[in-house]
Design a protein around this motif. Structure first.
Motif, PDB file in Angstrom:
ATOM      1  N   PHE A 140      59.306 -38.436  37.961  1.00  0.00           N
ATOM      2  CA  PHE A 140      58.600 -37.233  38.393  1.00  0.00           C
ATOM      3  C   PHE A 140      59.594 -36.194  38.849  1.00  0.00           C
ATOM      4  CE2 PHE A 140      54.814 -39.447  37.971  1.00  0.00           C
ATOM      5  CZ  PHE A 140      54.960 -40.692  38.536  1.00  0.00           C
TER       6      PHE A 140
ATOM      7  N   VAL B 296      57.983 -38.110  45.468  1.00  0.00           N
ATOM      8  CA  VAL B 296      56.837 -38.798  44.867  1.00  0.00           C
ATOM      9  C   VAL B 296      57.283 -40.123  44.270  1.00  0.00           C
ATOM     10  CG1 VAL B 296      55.125 -38.665  43.047  1.00  0.00           C
ATOM     11  CG2 VAL B 296      55.605 -36.681  44.433  1.00  0.00           C
TER      12      VAL B 296
ATOM     13  N   VAL C  44      55.781 -43.705  45.291  1.00  0.00           N
ATOM     14  CA  VAL C  44      55.154 -44.607  44.330  1.00  0.00           C
ATOM     15  C   VAL C  44      55.792 -45.990  44.417  1.00  0.00           C
ATOM     16  CG1 VAL C  44      54.883 -45.051  41.878  1.00  0.00           C
ATOM     17  CG2 VAL C  44      54.384 -42.814  42.779  1.00  0.00           C
TER      18      VAL C  44
ATOM     19  N   LEU D 242      41.152 -49.497  53.439  1.00  0.00           N
ATOM     20  CA  LEU D 242      41.905 -48.581  52.578  1.00  0.00           C
ATOM     21  C   LEU D 242      42.691 -47.573  53.409  1.00  0.00           C
ATOM     22  CD1 LEU D 242      39.386 -47.746  49.731  1.00  0.00           C
ATOM     23  CD2 LEU D 242      41.480 -49.024  49.520  1.00  0.00           C
TER      24      LEU D 242
ATOM     25  N   GLU E 192      46.740 -46.741  53.577  1.00  0.00           N
ATOM     26  CA  GLU E 192      47.319 -45.402  53.427  1.00  0.00           C
ATOM     27  C   GLU E 192      48.246 -45.066  54.587  1.00  0.00           C
ATOM     28  OE1 GLU E 192      47.047 -42.857  51.116  1.00  0.00           O
ATOM     29  OE2 GLU E 192      46.174 -44.374  49.824  1.00  0.00           O
TER      30      GLU E 192
ATOM     31  N   SER F  79      40.765 -44.066  51.247  1.00  0.00           N
ATOM     32  CA  SER F  79      42.131 -43.658  50.949  1.00  0.00           C
ATOM     33  C   SER F  79      42.316 -42.156  50.950  1.00  0.00           C
ATOM     34  CB  SER F  79      42.561 -44.239  49.601  1.00  0.00           C
ATOM     35  OG  SER F  79      41.498 -44.164  48.687  1.00  0.00           O
TER      36      SER F  79
ATOM     37  N   ARG G  35      40.453 -40.123  53.196  1.00  0.00           N
ATOM     38  CA  ARG G  35      39.678 -39.600  54.322  1.00  0.00           C
ATOM     39  C   ARG G  35      40.438 -38.546  55.103  1.00  0.00           C
ATOM     40  NH1 ARG G  35      37.395 -44.806  57.260  1.00  0.00           N
ATOM     41  NH2 ARG G  35      35.600 -45.284  55.982  1.00  0.00           N
ATOM     42  N   THR G  36      41.638 -38.888  55.542  1.00  0.00           N
ATOM     43  CA  THR G  36      42.358 -37.899  56.347  1.00  0.00           C
ATOM     44  C   THR G  36      42.944 -36.826  55.444  1.00  0.00           C
ATOM     45  OG1 THR G  36      44.378 -39.142  56.206  1.00  0.00           O
ATOM     46  CG2 THR G  36      42.999 -39.540  58.118  1.00  0.00           C
TER      47      THR G  36
ATOM     48  N   GLU H 138      45.892 -35.398  55.443  1.00  0.00           N
ATOM     49  CA  GLU H 138      47.258 -35.599  54.923  1.00  0.00           C
ATOM     50  C   GLU H 138      47.250 -36.555  53.752  1.00  0.00           C
ATOM     51  OE1 GLU H 138      47.743 -35.094  59.414  1.00  0.00           O
ATOM     52  OE2 GLU H 138      46.598 -36.462  58.122  1.00  0.00           O
ATOM     53  N   HIS H 139      46.444 -37.621  53.877  1.00  0.00           N
ATOM     54  CA  HIS H 139      46.409 -38.583  52.777  1.00  0.00           C
ATOM     55  C   HIS H 139      45.885 -37.937  51.520  1.00  0.00           C
ATOM     56  CE1 HIS H 139      46.042 -42.081  55.848  1.00  0.00           C
ATOM     57  NE2 HIS H 139      47.250 -41.573  55.778  1.00  0.00           N
TER      58      HIS H 139
ATOM     59  N   GLY I 178      48.567 -35.819  49.963  1.00  0.00           N
ATOM     60  CA  GLY I 178      49.540 -36.671  49.277  1.00  0.00           C
ATOM     61  C   GLY I 178      48.988 -37.178  47.951  1.00  0.00           C
TER      62      GLY I 178
ATOM     63  N   LYS J 104      49.148 -34.513  45.409  1.00  0.00           N
ATOM     64  CA  LYS J 104      50.537 -34.312  44.959  1.00  0.00           C
ATOM     65  C   LYS J 104      50.890 -35.336  43.892  1.00  0.00           C
ATOM     66  CE  LYS J 104      53.374 -32.703  48.670  1.00  0.00           C
ATOM     67  NZ  LYS J 104      54.336 -33.180  49.612  1.00  0.00           N
ATOM     68  N   ARG J 105      50.516 -36.581  44.149  1.00  0.00           N
ATOM     69  CA  ARG J 105      50.843 -37.628  43.181  1.00  0.00           C
ATOM     70  C   ARG J 105      50.173 -37.364  41.847  1.00  0.00           C
ATOM     71  NH1 ARG J 105      48.934 -42.885  44.903  1.00  0.00           N
ATOM     72  NH2 ARG J 105      47.972 -41.806  46.638  1.00  0.00           N
TER      73      ARG J 105
ATOM     74  N   GLU K 269      51.945 -34.598  39.988  1.00  0.00           N
ATOM     75  CA  GLU K 269      53.213 -35.041  39.412  1.00  0.00           C
ATOM     76  C   GLU K 269      52.966 -35.863  38.160  1.00  0.00           C
ATOM     77  OE1 GLU K 269      56.350 -34.558  39.918  1.00  0.00           O
ATOM     78  OE2 GLU K 269      55.975 -33.100  41.508  1.00  0.00           O
ATOM     79  N   TYR K 270      51.936 -36.703  38.224  1.00  0.00           N
ATOM     80  CA  TYR K 270      51.623 -37.504  37.047  1.00  0.00           C
ATOM     81  C   TYR K 270      51.275 -36.618  35.864  1.00  0.00           C
ATOM     82  CZ  TYR K 270      49.100 -40.477  33.890  1.00  0.00           C
ATOM     83  OH  TYR K 270      48.662 -41.112  32.765  1.00  0.00           O
TER      84      TYR K 270
ATOM     85  N   VAL L 127      51.029 -44.286  38.947  1.00  0.00           N
ATOM     86  CA  VAL L 127      51.035 -43.765  40.319  1.00  0.00           C
ATOM     87  C   VAL L 127      50.040 -44.465  41.224  1.00  0.00           C
ATOM     88  CG1 VAL L 127      51.953 -41.476  39.944  1.00  0.00           C
ATOM     89  CG2 VAL L 127      49.586 -41.915  39.486  1.00  0.00           C
ATOM     90  N   CYS L 128      49.518 -45.593  40.793  1.00  0.00           N
ATOM     91  CA  CYS L 128      48.595 -46.373  41.622  1.00  0.00           C
ATOM     92  C   CYS L 128      47.430 -45.541  42.142  1.00  0.00           C
ATOM     93  CB  CYS L 128      49.308 -46.983  42.830  1.00  0.00           C
ATOM     94  SG  CYS L 128      50.764 -47.886  42.386  1.00  0.00           S
TER      95      CYS L 128
END
Lengths: 333, 682
Positions: A63, A68, A72, A99, A103, B244, B246-247, B249-250, B253, B256-257, B260-261, B287-288
Motif C-alpha cells: 500500500f 496501513v 494489516v 469485536l 479493534e 468493529s 463503533r468508535t 477512530e476505528h 481507520g 483508510k484501509r 488503500e486497498y 486487509v482483513c
C-alpha cells in the motif's frame, strides 16, 4: 506509488521504477537495495526511528501508506489469536463488544500505546481460550476449502452452459442449412409440383421453429432445492386411475406413424400391469407408435424381447397398434 | 366531456377525444381493477398524459380507499412541467363541471429549489417527480420512504427505464475519487481530534447509541408499510452496527484501509473482471475487512457526519461514493460485476485506471417498487417488443397492450432505403463504414431529400465519430456544398451550449426561408428530449442502425448475464436496444394528428424481419412491403407524392368521425367495436 522516494537513497526510486519498497514492523519504508546495505554491515536499526530490526521482518510494501501495511500485519497476527465467530456468542451485543475489544488491541499496537499491557492481555486470552482457537482455526480452513470448491463448480457450470448454448446454436444453424439443401434437392429431383414442395418445406421450417422455441423455454433443472434429484418422466395422456376403459374417437391425436388410424386409447384402462411396465422402462417413449417403441427397445437392449415379457414393456397407443400387438402375441405363442 | 368507461364517470377536459385515448383509458381501468401491473404502448402525440391523469383522478374520486395516491414519474423537468399544466386544466374542468371545490392536492418535485416538502407528501393525492426519486436507492430512502402501499405509480416515457435502473446502482471509481476520499478521511480525523478536545460528549453519545442499536431519525410513522431501501434488505436494517466500527477512530481507520486497498487494486496493467463474492474474498485476504462492517459503511458514515456537525456535506461526496460502493458490493452477491480497466479502450497510451462496479440486472433497483405498490404502469411511445420488459424487469403484468393511431389521413410515411442509385447497399455496418461508395450514397440521399422536403429535416447518425467521419468525407466530395445551396446545415456536438445554440438557430431557420438540416446523434440530447413539431421536422432520416459500442466490456458482461439468467440471446437484446433508439429518434417528428412527416430508415438491414418486427406497432402498420429496400430514386418519388398529398388543406371536420370523436360519435355501436380492435394484446 511512483512518486514516493526511499527515505535513504532518495534518488534511486525515481531512476529505477522497478525497485520495490519494503516496510518493517516500525512502519517505515526502505527500498530493497537499502535493506541489503543495512544488513550487510550487521547492524539492524531503522533509519528514522532507530528500533532494532530483523531482516526477515521486512515485507514488500503493498500500500502507499506504510502505516496501513504495518496495521494489516498486526491485524493478521491478532486475528490468528482472536478468531471467535458470531455463533460462539449468545447474543449479538456480546459479539459486537468482543469485536470492539479486538479493534482496541489492534489500535493500541499500531499506534504504540500501552504495548506491554496489550501484549499481556493477548497472552492471557490465548491461554484461556486455547482449545476454542484451535477449533475455529480448523473450521476456518474447512470453510475456505468449501468456498473454493463451490466457486470452482460454479465456474465449471458456467463454462459448460456456455459451450452448450454455442453447440445448440451451431446445431440449429446446421439444421436450417440442411433443410434448405433438402428443399433444393427435392426441387431438382422429385416429380411433385413445386408449389407442394414449397408448402411442405414451409411446414417443416415452422415445426423446426416451434421446436427451437420450446427448447429455449425449457429451463433444465435437475435438482430440487433440498438436494433431491428430479427424475423427469415424460407422461403421455393419462387419465385418472380407475377410469373406465373405452375407445375415444379423437382424430389427429398421435402424429407418429403415417397411415395409423388416429384413434387413441386411454392407457390406464387396459391393465394395471401394463401401466407399471411402462413406468419401469421410461426410456421408451410411450407416446409413439408401437413399432417405434419396439425398435427403441431393441436399440436400448432393455432385456431380451422374450416371448412372454415383451408386451409388459410397451404400450399400444392407437387402435391399429393394439391389433398388431394381439396379432404378434398370437404368433409368438 | 363526461365519459362513462365501464361504469366509471370520467371527466375529460376536451370536447373531442381520440378513439385510442378511450381505448387506452379502458385498458388502464381494467389494470387498476385487477390491482396489477401494466405495460402500455401508445404512440407519441396522442394525448397520453391527459388520458392517464383524467382516468386515475376519476378512479381516485370514485374509490378513495383503493387508490390513495398517484405517483407520476417522468424523465426530465420540462416533461414534469407539461404534466402539471395538464393537471391544472383538468382541475379547472372539474371545478367548472361539478361546481364544488376539489380538495385534491398535487405536488411537483422538480429541482433543488423546490424541495423540502416532507410533511406535505403525506397528505398529497398526486405527486409528480423524476424517476430517480423512486429508483435510485440513495435518494429513494430519503424522499419516498413514506408512500403508502395503495398507490398507483406511473412511469412515463419509460422505454429507457432499464438503463436508469442500472445506472442508479452502478458506481465508477477513478484515481481522482480515491485521492479526494483520502483528503476527506484526513479531514474527518482532524475534526474528530478537535471535537475530542472541546466536546467529547457528542462522540460519547453517538457511541452509546450505536451500542444500544438504536437507529437514527426515528420519526413516528403514521402510515403503513413504507418502501424499503433496496440497498439494505429489511433484516439488516434492524440490526445494530458491528462492534468493529463503533468508535469514530476505528471507523476512520477502517475507511483508510479500504481506500488503500482500492488504490492497490487500481494499480494494475491489464483488465480484471470478477464478481462481487470474489472481490470480497480478496479484500478479506489482503486487509482483513469483513463483509458485515462493509455493509454498514454508508450508514455509519452518515451518522458520523451528523455527529461531527459538518456543515458542507458536498465536500464529502467522494467518501460518500466510496461508502455507497462498499455497501452495494457487500449486499448483493448476484447481478453485479466488477471490471477494472487500466486505461480506456480508445486511448491505450494514457494511464487512466477505472473501477467499474456495474449492475447487470435492472430488476434489482425496481423490485421494491413492484412489490410495494399495488399498481405500476409502464408506458411510452416505443416499447416494442413488449414482452422483453416484463422479462428483464422481472415482474408479471396483468395487461400488456399496444395501441395504434387511428388516422383520417396517413400522416406518416416510413420508408426503408437500402440501396443507392448505383445499387450499392447502404449500411452503417462496421466493415463498410469507410467505403467511399456508401458514404457517397448517403450524401446523395441527403442531397435529394433537401431538394424536395420543405422546412426542416433532422438526420440522426449512430455515433459522434461516425458522424464526424461522414461529414468530413462529404465535405471532400463536395456534397455539403450542394446541400447548402438548398438548405442550411446545423450540427450537434457533445458540448451542451453549442448544441442549444445550434438548435435555436435551426428553429429560426425553419421559421424563415427554405428551412434547415440538423445533423445529430441517435443517443444524444436532441433525440432524447427535443420535439420537432410541424415545420420543424418534416422528415427524419436515420442513417444506419444505432447499435451501442459493442466492444465495451461492461456491455459484454451484461449480455452474458442476460443470456444466463433470462435466456435472452445477445443478438436479440442488441437489436431491441438499437431499434428502440431508432424508433425514439423517428418519433420526434410526429407530435399530433395534424402533424405529418417522412420517416426514412437508411440502412438495408431495416428490411429484415427481425428488425422490422421490433419497431412499434404504430410505425409497422404503415410500413408496407412496397416501401422496403428502395433505391434513392424510388424514395424521392414516393416522398414527393406523400408531401404533395399532405400539403392539401386538412380541416378538423375531415377528422371528425374517424380519428377525432365527439361524445355522441363515441357512444355509437360500431365505434365501440372499432375501439375494441385498437388495443392489440401482445
Amino acid at each position: 506509488m511512483d512518486d514516493q522516494g526511499c527515505p535513504r537513497c532518495k534518488t534511486t526510486k525515481y531512476r529505477n521504477p522497478s525497485l520495490k519498497l519494503m516496510v518493517n514492523v516500525c512502519g517505515h519504508t526502505l527500498c530493497e537495495s537499502c535493506v541489503d546495505m543495512l544488513f550487510v554491515r550487521g547492524s539492524g536499526n531503522c533509519v528514522q526511528c532507530d528500533t532494532p530490526l530483523r531482516k526477515s521482518n521486512f515485507r514488500v510494501q503493498l500500500f502507499e501508506d506504510p502505516a496501513v501495511d504495518k496495521e494489516v500485519e498486526i491485524r493478521k497476527k491478532v486475528l490468528k489469536i482472536y478468531n471467535k465467530r458470531d455463533f460462539d456468542f449468545s447474543n449479538l451485543r456480546e459479539y459486537n463488544d468482543y469485536l470492539e475489544r479486538v479493534e482496541e488491541i489492534v489500535y493500541n499496537l499500531t499506534n504504540n500505546l500501552e504495548v506491554e499491557g496489550t501484549k499481556q492481555i493477548m497472552e492471557a486470552y490465548q491461554r484461556e481460550n486455547r482449545d476454542i482457537i484451535q477449533k475455529n482455526k480448523a473450521k476456518l480452513t474447512r470453510e475456505q476449502e468449501e468456498l473454493e470448491e463451490l466457486l470452482l463448480l460454479e465456474q465449471q457450470g458456467n463454462e459448460q452452459r456456455r459451450l452448450e448454448t454455442l453447440q445448440e446454436e451451431q446445431r440449429q444453424l446446421q439444421a436450417k442449412r440442411k433443410s434448405k439443401q433438402a428443399l433444393l434437392d427435392e426441387l431438382e429431383r422429385s416429380h411433385v409440383p413445386a408449389t407442394i414442395l414449397l408448402a411442405q418445406h414451409k411446414d417443416r421450417a415452422a415445426q423446426l421453429e416451434t421446436q427451437i422455441e420450446k427448447q429455449k423455454q425449457v429451463v433444465k433443472t435437475t435438482i430440487f432445492s433440498t438436494g433431491i434429484p428430479m427424475v423427469f418422466e415424460p407422461r403421455a395422456y393419462c387419465p385418472a386411475p380407475g377410469h373406465g376403459w373405452r375407445i375415444q374417437l379423437r382424430t389427429g391425436v398421435s402424429s407418429s406413424h403415417p397411415g395409423c388410424l388416429q384413434w387413441a386409447l386411454p392407457s390406464t384402462g387396459l391393465t394395471p400391469q401394463k401401466q407399471r411396465g411402462a413406468q419401469k422402462y421410461e426410456a421408451v417413449n410411450t407416446n409413439s407408435c408401437l413399432r417405434t417403441q419396439i425398435t427403441t427397445l431393441l436399440y436400448i437392449g432393455e432385456g431380451a424381447i422374450d416371448r412372454y415379457g415383451w408386451w409388459s414393456k410397451v404400450r399400444p397407443v392407437c387402435i391399429c397398434c393394439y391389433f398388431c400387438m394381439i396379432l404378434f402375441s398370437f404368433l409368438l405363442k | 366531456m363526461k365519459l362513462n368507461i365501464e361504469g366509471l364517470l370520467v371527466y375529460f377536459p376536451y370536447d373531442y377525444i381520440y378513439p385510442e385515448q378511450y381505448s387506452y383509458m379502458l385498458e388502464l381501468k381494467r389494470t387498476l381493477d385487477a390491482k396489477g401491473h401494466g405495460v402500455l404502448e401508445m404512440p407519441s402525440g396522442t394525448g397520453k398524459t391527459i388520458s392517464l391523469l383524467s382516468l386515475i383522478v376519476a378512479y381516485q374520486r370514485e374509490y378513495p380507499l383503493e387508490v390513495t395516491k398517484l405517483i407520476y414519474c417522468s424523465r426530465t423537468v420540462p416533461e414534469i412541467e407539461k404534466v402539471v399544466e395538464e393537471l391544472r386544466k383538468l382541475m379547472e374542468f372539474y371545478s367548472k363541471e361539478t361546481g364544488e371545490k376539489n380538495n385534491i392536492l398535487a405536488l411537483a418535485l422538480s429541482s433543488r429549489k423546490n424541495l423540502c416538502v416532507h410533511p406535505e407528501i403525506l397528505h398529497a393525492n398526486i405527486i409528480v417527480y423524476s424517476y430517480h426519486y423512486l429508483l435510485d436507492p440513495k435518494i429513494a430512502d430519503l424522499v419516498s420512504k413514506e408512500l403508502s402501499k395503495k398507490s398507483v405509480v406511473v412511469f412515463d416515457e419509460a422505454h429507457n427505464i432499464d438503463n436508469v435502473c442500472i445506472d442508479s446502482m452502478s458506481v465508477n471509481i477513478t484515481r481522482r475519487t480515491l485521492d479526494r476520499s483520502q483528503a476527506n478521511v484526513e479531514t474527518l480525523q482532524n475534526t474528530i481530534l478537535k471535537i475530542k478536545e472541546t466536546d467529547a460528549a457528542k462522540l460519547k453519545e453517538e457511541y452509546r447509541r450505536l451500542v444500544e442499536g438504536l437507529k437514527e431519525a426515528n420519526v413516528a410513522r403514521e402510515t403503513d408499510i413504507y418502501m424499503s431501501n433496496p440497498v439494505l434488505p429489511d433484516e439488516i436494517l434492524q440490526e445494530a452496527v458491528p462492534g468493529s466500527i463503533r468508535t469514530a477512530e476505528h471507523f476512520v481507520g477502517f475507511m483508510k484501509r479500504f481506500l488503500e486497498y482500492l488504490k492497490a487494486r487500481l494499480r494494475i496493467h491489464h483488465v480484471v473482471q470478477e464478481s462481487a463474492p470474489q472481490f470480497l474474498k480478496d479484500i478479506f485476504e489482503k486487509v482483513c475487512i469483513d463483509r458485515k462492517p462493509l455493509r454498514f459503511c454508508a450508514e455509519r458514515l452518515r451518522s458520523l457526519l451528523r455527529t461531527l456537525e459538518i456543515a458542507d456535506i458536498a465536500d464529502f461526496s467522494a467518501i460518500t461514493l466510496i461508502s455507497n460502493f462498499a455497501t452495494l458490493v457487500s449486499t448483493y452477491s448476484k447481478g453485479f460485476t466488477i471490471i477494472i480497466e487500466p486505461f480506456e479502450d480508445r486511448t491505450p497510451t494514457i494511464a487512466n485506471p477505472v473501477l467499474h462496479f456495474s449492475c447487470m440486472d435492472p430488476s434489482i433497483a425496481i423490485k421494491p417498487v413492484f412489490e410495494r405498490f399495488q399498481s405500476v404502469i409502464i408506458t411510452s411511445g416505443t416499447l416494442s417488443p413488449l414482452d422483453i420488459y416484463p422479462r428483464i424487469l422481472d415482474f408479471r403484468p396483468v395487461t400488456v397492450a399496444s395501441f395504434t393511431m387511428t388516422l383520417a389521413r396517413t400522416c406518416l410515411c416510413p420508408l426503408v432505403v437500402g440501396r443507392g442509385n448505383d445499387q450499392v447497399a447502404m449500411t452503417s455496418k462496421f466493415e463498410t463504414r469507410e467505403d467511399f461508395a456508401v458514404i457517397r450514397n448517403y450524401g446523395n440521399l441527403l442531397l435529394e431529400m433537401s431538394a424536395i422536403v420543405p422546412d426542416g429535416i433532422v438526420a440522426f447518425f449512430t455515433s459522434y465519430t461516425y458522424m464526424e467521419n461522414i461529414v468530413a468525407s462529404w465535405y471532400e466530395q463536395g456534397i455539403l456544398e450542394n446541400v447548402q445551396r438548398n438548405k442550411l446545415i446545423f450540427i450537434e456536438t457533445p458540448d451542451a451550449a453549442e448544441t442549444s445554440m445550434a438548435l435555436e438557430k435551426y428553429q429560426e431557420a425553419c421559421e424563415n426561408g427554405r428551412g434547415a438540416i440538423l445533423l445529430s446523434v441517435a443517443r444524444g440530447k436532441v433525440s432524447e428530449g427535443i420535439d420537432f413539431v410541424h415545420h420543424f421536422g418534416r422528415a427524419v432520416i436515420m442513417f444506419g442502425v444505432p447499435y451501442v459500442y459493442t466492444q465495451s466490456r461492461i456491455l459484454k458482461a451484461r449480455l452474458e448475464y442476460l443470456r444466463d439468467q433470462f435466456q435472452i440471446r445477445e443478438n436479440d437484446f442488441l437489436t431491441f436496444d438499437a431499434m428502440r433508439h431508432a424508433a425514439q429518434c423517428v418519433g420526434r417528428a410526429i407530435r399530433g394528428k395534424t402533424d405529418y412527416g417522412l420517416m426514412i430508415f437508411a440502412d438495408k438491414r431495416y428490411a429484415r424481419a427481425d428488425k422490422r418486427g421490433k419497431l412499434p406497432r404504430w410505425i409497422q402498420e404503415h410500413l408496407t412491403d412496397g416501401s422496403l429496400n428502395l433505391t434513392i430514386d424510388e424514395t424521392v418519388q414516393l416522398s414527393k407524392h406523400f408531401l404533395r398529398q399532405m400539403a392539401q388543406p386538412f380541416r378538423q371536420e375531415d377528422q371528425l368521425g374517424l380519428s377525432l370523436l365527439t361524445l355522441e360519435q363515441l357512444q355509437s355501436e360500431d365505434m365501440l367495436q372499432k375501439i375494441a380492435q385498437i388495443a392489440h394484446q401482445a
